[in-house]
Design an enzyme around this catalytic site. Structure first.
Site: not given
Length: 565
Positions: A122, A168
């Protein structure tokens, strides 16, 4: 073997000598039995009868010893049917020659990919925390070298809106260029495993940038890229069929779905049929956009816009869409509807940790039944832990995927793939009988004096080690036990045995940790490992330990014995 001097009270020096690692009684008994073995084939007999090795594996071990792979140990092979006690002990305490689990693929790899657990990362591009660390291709390379088979890339437009960056979103993380990531993926995709690599794209792009990504993916991966035809992907292909292939997974372009709806409304079936020839429309995301949401509302707003893009071109959307083998989506509206299995649609369902927890309670049967044809991922649980957080979930996942030769694919147990005649499915919370009992004996440990400085654990004396041994699995099987503490020894000898009754051994992991006791502060970390119970080799084994990140120490290992009855 070595000695360390420690300064005591700043006024005198106390010298502790690290004792030689002497063979424990069980090793001495095994050596004596091998020496008395009928026919004079003592070592081979020991490997077969005590260690349970297949004849071909015994041949491999003996060949490694004969070839000098074991250094000084090799000298006894061919000269005598039984080595000396010290050589025999040295062989048993070698993790490379006498490992706790097999290092080769042994499971059936011909089932659909959805029948396997897949080693997944992830935010694979982050170098540190998820708020303000740098994005880079280095963590991606590291993950691939460890056998990870699913890499996640969050795609965002750059400030000029003319190129794609990986970062992100909504944080202060620094970006990395997407092309750099793609090139590193290609170079290292199959360095640790030849089985298929899945790239999950979190798409926050406009249609023109999606087209740019499609072009970069095709040019970078070339023939490595798996692009399904319109009429062959009614179920997931097998890992075996897709060896050394790269698969793309993401949500279909929202604009493309809007275009199809508009075409349907106009009853323009001709154009839709042409688009269907370019890609299998049956594989569109099956999560309905128009539902009442009473069952389980989507807890996270989807960042991907469904609004019509004025720059949208059908051909552009098709080029991007054709690359998508596994269509992804989050549940919208009724969770039960999202979990329904449709054998004509291939998809990946993303659930948050809260959603997955609730689903296992309220829709347990649906979760189990959808496992056969749907890939369910959870970005915050064991399925998708962050490699930047060196915590228990990551250690468990690393241990779980040491199974099946560390290839990144582990076959799901049959009971998770089958539904009974009356709709019965596996319930991990049900009271079940004990199926197997794992017996573990912890003999001793060694190697800290080679891998750590003399004052790492204690500035004034040798360490005080104890071991923790336990099980992670279904709730009924979870337990941790510990040995006594051995004071002032770099080579602790515990010689303690533990027994673990298991109701679901197929999902059980053996957890092993070593701690250094500290009376006044938090105990010091001395190594850990996690091993799939069903993969454990029987007999006396050398178990290498790892640091918090999962990196194997050069020398630190334990001598243990395993028996599964």
């Amino acid at each position: 073997m070595g000695s360390y001097a420690y300064r005591y009270c700043m006024c005198f020096t106390r010298k502790f000598r690290s004792p030689d690692a002497h063979p424990p009684p069980d090793v001495r008994a095994a050596h004596a039995a091998a020496a008395a073995h009928a026919g004079g084939d003592g070592l081979r007999g020991f490997l077969a009868e005590v260690q349970g090795e297949h004849p071909s594996e015994a041949d491999r071990i003996l060949a490694a010893l004969c070839g000098g792979a074991a250094g000084g140990i090799a000298r006894f092979v061919g000269r005598s049917p039984v080595p000396t006690l010290d050589d025999f002990f040295g062989f048993l305490f070698s993790p490379d020659l006498n490992p706790p689990i097999a290092n080769k693929v042994h499971q059936d790899m011909s089932a659909p990919i959805s029948h396997y657990y897949v080693f997944t990362g992830h935010n694979s591009y982050l170098t540190g925390n998820q708020l303000n660390s740098d994005s880079s291709d280095i963590p991606i390379i590291t993950a691939l070298q460890r056998g990870v088979r699913v890499i996640e890339l969050d795609m965002w437009p750059n400030s000029a809106k003319n190129h794609v960056e990986i970062l992100h979103g909504g944080t202060l993380t620094a970006p990395v260029d997407i092309l750099r990531c793609l090139k590193s993926i290609k170079e290292h995709a199959f360095s640790a495993s030849t089985y298929p690599l899945i790239i999950t794209l979190e798409d926050h792009l406009t249609a023109d940038l999606q087209a740019k990504v499609a072009e970069m993916i095709r040019e970078t991966f070339g023939d490595l890229l798996y692009v399904p035809s319109s009429d062959t992907l009614n179920e997931f292909p097998s890992p075996e069929a897709l060896m050394k292939r790269i698969i793309i997974s993401t949500k279909p372009p929202g604009e493309f779905k809007e275009f199809l709806k508009a075409q349907d409304n106009q009853k323009n079936s001709g154009k839709t049929a042409e688009l269907a020839e370019e890609g299998n429309l049956r594989r569109l995301d099956s999560n309905a956009d128009d539902s009442d949401g009473k069952d389980e509302p989507d807890e996270e707003e989807d960042d991907e816009s469904e609004e019509e893009d004025p720059k949208f071109q059908p051909d552009t959307a098709c080029e991007y869409r054709k690359l998508i083998t596994i269509h992804a989506g989050k549940p919208k509206g009724h969770l039960r509807d999202a979990l329904k299995v449709d054998p004509d649609k291939v998809r990946r369902l993303s659930l948050s940790e809260t959603q997955l927890s609730k689903a296992t309670v309220s829709h347990g049967a649906d979760i189990i039944s959808c496992l056969e044809l749907v890939l369910v991922d959870n970005a915050k649980s064991l399925a998708f832990p962050n490699f930047q957080g060196h915590d228990k979930p990551l250690r468990l996942m690393q241990g779980f995927f040491r199974a099946n030769g560390g290839c990144g694919y582990v076959k799901k147990p049959d009971f998770l793939l089958k539904i009974g005649p009356n709709g019965e499915v596996f319930d991990p919370k049900a009271i079940m009988p004990v199926k197997k009992t794992l017996k573990v004996k912890v003999y001793m440990g060694d190697g800290w004096r080679m891998d750590f400085s003399k004052t790492h654990f204690d500035a004034f004396s040798p360490p005080d080690f104890y071991a923790r041994v336990g099980i992670a699995g279904v709730r009924a099987d979870c337990v941790m036990k510990k040995t006594r503490t051995i004071e002032d020894q770099w080579v602790p000898v515990w010689d303690e045995e533990f027994s673990f009754p298991l109701t679901v051994p197929e999902l059980a992991l053996l957890r092993v940790e070593v701690q250094e006791y500290d009376m006044s502060e938090k105990h010091d970390f001395g190594g850990q490992t996690c091993l799939p119970v069903m993969e454990l080799k029987q007999g006396i084994r050398a178990v290498p330990l790892h640091d918090r990140k999962g990196n194997r120490y050069k020398s630190v290992r334990l001598l243990m014995r395993f028996e599964l009855v």
